[in-house]
Write an enzyme that holds these catalytic residues in place. Structure first.
Site, PDB file in Angstrom:
ATOM      1  N   LEU A   1      13.646  21.416  48.672  1.00 39.43           N
ATOM      2  CA  LEU A   1      15.140  21.583  48.132  1.00 39.43           C
ATOM      3  C   LEU A   1      15.201  20.802  46.792  1.00 39.43           C
ATOM      4  O   LEU A   1      15.100  19.492  46.759  1.00 39.43           O
ATOM      5  CB  LEU A   1      15.843  21.380  49.024  1.00 39.43           C
ATOM      6  CG  LEU A   1      16.202  22.365  50.224  1.00 39.43           C
ATOM      7  CD1 LEU A   1      17.179  21.991  51.179  1.00 39.43           C
ATOM      8  CD2 LEU A   1      16.307  23.880  49.753  1.00 39.43           C
ATOM      9  N   ASP A   2      15.631  21.370  45.623  1.00 44.73           N
ATOM     10  CA  ASP A   2      16.305  20.551  44.604  1.00 44.73           C
ATOM     11  C   ASP A   2      17.025  19.053  45.125  1.00 44.73           C
ATOM     12  O   ASP A   2      17.857  19.230  45.873  1.00 44.73           O
ATOM     13  CB  ASP A   2      16.912  21.324  43.511  1.00 44.73           C
ATOM     14  CG  ASP A   2      16.081  22.209  42.872  1.00 44.73           C
ATOM     15  OD1 ASP A   2      14.945  22.245  43.133  1.00 44.73           O
ATOM     16  OD2 ASP A   2      16.540  23.258  42.215  1.00 44.73           O
ATOM     17  N   PHE A   3      17.177  18.127  43.972  1.00 46.65           N
ATOM     18  CA  PHE A   3      18.022  16.992  44.429  1.00 46.65           C
ATOM     19  C   PHE A   3      19.381  17.436  44.682  1.00 46.65           C
ATOM     20  O   PHE A   3      20.001  16.987  45.475  1.00 46.65           O
ATOM     21  CB  PHE A   3      17.598  16.177  42.990  1.00 46.65           C
ATOM     22  CG  PHE A   3      18.665  15.101  43.009  1.00 46.65           C
ATOM     23  CD1 PHE A   3      18.629  13.814  43.739  1.00 46.65           C
ATOM     24  CD2 PHE A   3      19.942  15.235  41.957  1.00 46.65           C
ATOM     25  CE1 PHE A   3      19.852  13.060  43.526  1.00 46.65           C
ATOM     26  CE2 PHE A   3      20.816  14.069  41.874  1.00 46.65           C
ATOM     27  CZ  PHE A   3      20.737  13.131  42.813  1.00 46.65           C
TER      28      PHE A   3
ATOM     29  N   ARG B   1      18.369  29.378  40.588  1.00 51.66           N
ATOM     30  CA  ARG B   1      19.050  28.562  39.339  1.00 51.66           C
ATOM     31  C   ARG B   1      19.056  29.472  38.253  1.00 51.66           C
ATOM     32  O   ARG B   1      19.630  29.952  37.354  1.00 51.66           O
ATOM     33  CB  ARG B   1      19.267  27.239  39.092  1.00 51.66           C
ATOM     34  CG  ARG B   1      19.348  26.286  40.359  1.00 51.66           C
ATOM     35  CD  ARG B   1      19.009  24.803  40.540  1.00 51.66           C
ATOM     36  NE  ARG B   1      19.452  24.370  39.140  1.00 51.66           N
ATOM     37  CZ  ARG B   1      19.054  23.163  38.999  1.00 51.66           C
ATOM     38  NH1 ARG B   1      18.218  22.527  39.701  1.00 51.66           N
ATOM     39  NH2 ARG B   1      19.715  22.393  38.150  1.00 51.66           N
TER      40      ARG B   1
END
Length: 271
Positions: A66-68, A143
């Site tokens: 998961l992205d930051f 995104r």
């Protein structure tokens, strides 16, 4: 969902072989940098010191990324065999994931299927970002796809454009809402709470409900697990009573990139 700290790790699924945590936003999964004061790795070590595996690079086998800036469900395998079973599910595209996002603009369609190819952005000063094919160049997949549709995710400073201070929320509004990994030994299934409620952020409030989350959960849980198959990088929104469309074949380059990503996350499939 309050900001993350070492003590407030939320567990939404736990068995002998797996944990699913509700990762906080703006928290890295792991880091070798001493300046990183808070990571999921540190939260896990604090909460479950007895489960840390010294044979792995980070102490825990994270099954995916998961992205930051993204919050939500993230699965951790607690042993090598469990990591291998999860690895096979991801490799065969049998994992079901659903995300919640607040996006800019008004999305008119109740369902959109996105199948843009994604590559690294070669524009000067943008080599850390990804873009769809035909711009200048599966990282940041959701995104990039939302931005390509003209509806970037609110709070995404990399792929979205904020027009003023009022458009600068306290976080990126992307959340991993639902996760199901149908391993041979057990079906790892977890659902996390909706963090995008006015009680947590008074800057917005819902006006029209197209599909209640409770109905979405029922659709996800009732859906059959996908058959083992190779898939592409499409993004779709589920519609009650209809299965998702089939994926296009995966290219050799995509397969090699996927396997390289898996190796970076210390997943060790059984031989």
């Amino acid at each position: 969902m309050e900001p993350g700290s070492v003590e407030n790790l939320c567990i939404v699924y736990q068995s002998r072989d797996f944990l699913v945590v509700n990762k906080h936003w703006d928290v890295r999964i792991d880091s070798k940098t001493w300046r990183e004061t808070l990571t999921l790795q540190k939260q896990l070590r604090h909460r479950f010191p007895e489960l840390a595996d010294p044979d792995t690079c980070y102490g825990f086998r994270f099954c995916h990324q998961l992205d930051f800036s993204t919050s939500g469900a993230l699965c951790v395998a607690l042993n090598k065999a469990a990591a291998g079973s999860a690895y096979r599910c991801f490799k065969e595209r049998r994992v079901t994931k659903a995300y919640l996002a607040l996006v800019r603009g008004h999305v008119q369609e109740s369902r959109i299927t996105i199948s843009h190819a994604i590559g690294r952005n070669s524009m000067e000063g943008r080599t850390h970002t990804m873009c769809i094919e035909g711009t200048q160049g599966r990282t940041h997949q959701l995104r990039v796809h939302c931005s390509a549709l003209g509806h970037p995710i609110v709070g995404d400073l990399t792929y979205g454009q904020a027009s003023g201070q009022e458009d600068q929320p306290f976080r990126m509004m992307l959340h991993a809402f639902y996760l199901r990994i149908p391993t041979e030994a057990e079906c790892v299934e977890a659902c996390t709470p909706d963090p995008f409620v006015p009680a947590l952020d008074a800057c917005w409030s819902p006006h029209t409900v197209v599909q209640p989350l409770s109905q979405l959960i029922q659709v996800l849980r009732a859906a059959r697990d996908p058959e083992p198959a190779e898939g592409g990088h499409s993004t779709h929104l589920p519609r009650p009573g209809r299965p998702p469309p089939p994926h296009p074949p995966e290219t050799e380059a995509q397969r090699a990139s996927y396997l390289q990503w898996l190796s970076e996350w210390t997943l060790e499939p059984d031989n």
